[in-house]
Design a protein around this motif. Structure first.
Motif: not given
Length: 105
Positions: A46-47, A55-60
């Motif tokens: 993400a950084e 990645l959006d799903k993993a960040l959730a």
């Protein structure tokens, strides 16, 4: 008893794979370590500025420190009694990315 028709070890000893009923403290520590490692990888990606649906799903997903013990060490199972199944009974549970349970479970 002896000879060509002797019993096999499975027939003598019962189950070949003996899974313990509860997870040991070492197994629980290894699960926590793997969850923290996955959190670290997600944060690193993400950084870097990469954006994608996965990645959006993993960040959730909740982080290891935000998860309840029930969600860390068990998964939802439609067929298990109480609808929860211990992680050490699930094949390849480290590859599953869904850290949340259905509502009500």
């Amino acid at each position: 008893m002896f000879g060509a028709f002797r019993q096999s070890l499975v027939a003598q000893g019962g189950l070949l794979w003996k899974n313990p009923f509860r997870m040991s403290g070492t197994r629980k520590a290894n699960v926590r370590k793997r969850l923290k490692a996955v959190d670290e990888v997600i944060a690193t990606v993400a950084e870097s500025g990469v954006r994608c649906k996965a990645l959006d799903k993993a960040l959730a997903l909740p982080k290891e420190s935000e998860m309840q013990a029930r969600d860390k060490y068990t998964v939802f199972s439609r067929y298990a009694r109480g609808h929860r199944k211990s992680l050490h009974k699930v094949p390849k549970f480290t590859k599953k990315t869904d850290r949340t349970s259905p509502p009500g479970f």
